[in-house]
Design an enzyme around this catalytic site. Structure first.
Site, PDB file in Angstrom:
ATOM      1  CE  LYS A 223      -2.294   1.324   3.630  1.00 33.53           C
ATOM      2  NZ  LYS A 223      -3.378   1.477   4.626  1.00 33.53           N
TER       3      LYS A 223
HETATM    4  C1  5RP Z   1      -3.287   4.780   8.708  1.00 35.16           C
HETATM    5  C2  5RP Z   1      -3.240   3.963   7.483  1.00 35.16           C
HETATM    6  C3  5RP Z   1      -4.454   3.974   6.634  1.00 35.16           C
HETATM    7  O1  5RP Z   1      -4.892   2.633   6.494  1.00 35.16           O
HETATM    8  C4  5RP Z   1      -4.125   4.485   5.247  1.00 35.16           C
HETATM    9  O2  5RP Z   1      -3.403   5.689   5.311  1.00 35.16           O
HETATM   10  C5  5RP Z   1      -5.424   4.693   4.445  1.00 35.16           C
HETATM   11  O3  5RP Z   1      -6.177   5.667   5.084  1.00 35.16           O
HETATM   12  P1  5RP Z   1      -6.338   7.122   4.416  1.00 35.16           P
HETATM   13  O4  5RP Z   1      -7.045   6.938   3.098  1.00 35.16           O
HETATM   14  O5  5RP Z   1      -7.166   7.909   5.429  1.00 35.16           O
HETATM   15  O6  5RP Z   1      -4.958   7.672   4.246  1.00 35.16           O
HETATM   16  O7  5RP Z   1      -2.281   3.282   7.163  1.00 35.16           O
HETATM   17  O8  5RP Z   1      -2.052   4.714   9.348  1.00 35.16           O
END
Ligand code: 5RP
Length: 292
Positions: free
Chosen positions: A205
């Protein structure tokens, strides 16, 4: 021992050539994994579209009760029809989500910081593999802080989770964090995503950036894109569209869903982009129809 002397900048990403080792399985880089890994990955990535809509609400692991997540018990049920995977902590899942939800689970297993810290890069593995198995997690999410003070420990956390995941056929989701000292450029994301993939994570991610196609091409496993801070809905849908056009295999959005005034409708429209080939403009038109 590798060294940095004379390191040439990579330049041929062949972005128009599909991944050559895809084989018959719909998830990039997973063709030679075992049945259990593939079953979990199929619970995450839709076998028809190959893509996923992850709803991320694991923010509480370091942000506590953040705007939009005050009442998980009220929020999650309205989103379930429109998302494929729930990304959350074990505490949130066990307390506030029905086990009959029928969704893939991306279990947040690393933690250790809070919003009171200046440096968020020092985490530990808080959830052991036995609890991930008990919760039937489809992947285990570990934050990695490439370029930060906590780089070594975060790669150690990631590697320990990957090792346990291989023992019990549970995929690892490597979350590429961006801290204040990290640049949101393709240069950084090519480095960070490839390191995490080389460590053995089955899913990455990260964030969208310019030249995102090259970040995707250089990463041998699927990338899902985090939404980041709340944007106007049309801009968030454009981010989703550009991410998918750039080769992402899904979105992992949190704030752009749960801080929207219309979270369920927003999730539905993101799903149309991810699974049904909608453009951002078509998705925004749908959103306007749904909310008016
Ligand atoms: C928080 C995360 C979240 O899962 C990731 O950032 C996705 O959330 P957003 O779309 O609000 O950024 O890793 O630490």
């Amino acid at each position: 021992m590798a060294d940095l002397d004379g390191k040439k900048v990579a330049k041929d990403y062949a972005v128009d050539i599909p991944f050559a080792n895809q084989g018959s399985f719909h998830v990039k880089g997973a063709n030679d994994l075992d049945w259990g890994m593939k079953k979990h990955l199929s619970n995450i990535f839709n076998p028809d579209s190959g893509n996923t809509v992850m709803f991320a609400f694991d923010h509480g692991y370091f942000m506590g009760s953040t705007a939009g997540l005050e009442r998980l018990d009220l929020l999650i049920p309205i989103l379930l029809p429109y998302v494929d995977v729930l990304m959350a902590t074990r505490g949130a899942l066990r307390s506030s989500v029905a086990p009959s939800c029928g969704k893939g689970i991306a279990l947040r297993v690393s933690s250790g910081s809070s919003m009171l810290n200046e440096d968020l890069s020092h985490e530990l593995v808080a959830v052991d593999i036995e609890d991930a198995i008990r919760m039937n997690a489809d992947c285990m999410a570990v934050q990695t802080f490439i370029g930060a003070d906590g780089q070594l420990s975060s790669i150690g956390n990631l590697s320990n989770v990957i090792n346990a995941g291989f023992r019990y056929s549970i995929p690892t989701l490597g979350v590429v964090a961006v801290g204040k000292q990290m640049e949101r450029t393709d240069r950084f994301f090519k480095l960070a995503t490839r390191i995490v993939a080389e460590m053995g994570a089955q899913i990455i991610k990260t964030y969208y950036c310019d030249n995102f196609e090259e970040v995707v091409a250089a990463c041998p496993v699927p990338i899902v894109v985090a939404g980041g801070k709340k944007l106007p809905e049309n801009e968030a849908l454009t981010l989703a569209y550009r991410s998918m056009q750039g080769g992402a295999r899904g979105l992992d959005m949190g704030r752009n869903i749960f801080q929207s005034n219309h979270p369920a409708e927003m999730a539905q429209c993101i799903g149309k982009i991810v699974h049904n080939g909608y453009t951002d403009k078509e998705a925004y038109e749908l959103l306007l129809d749904l909310i008016n």
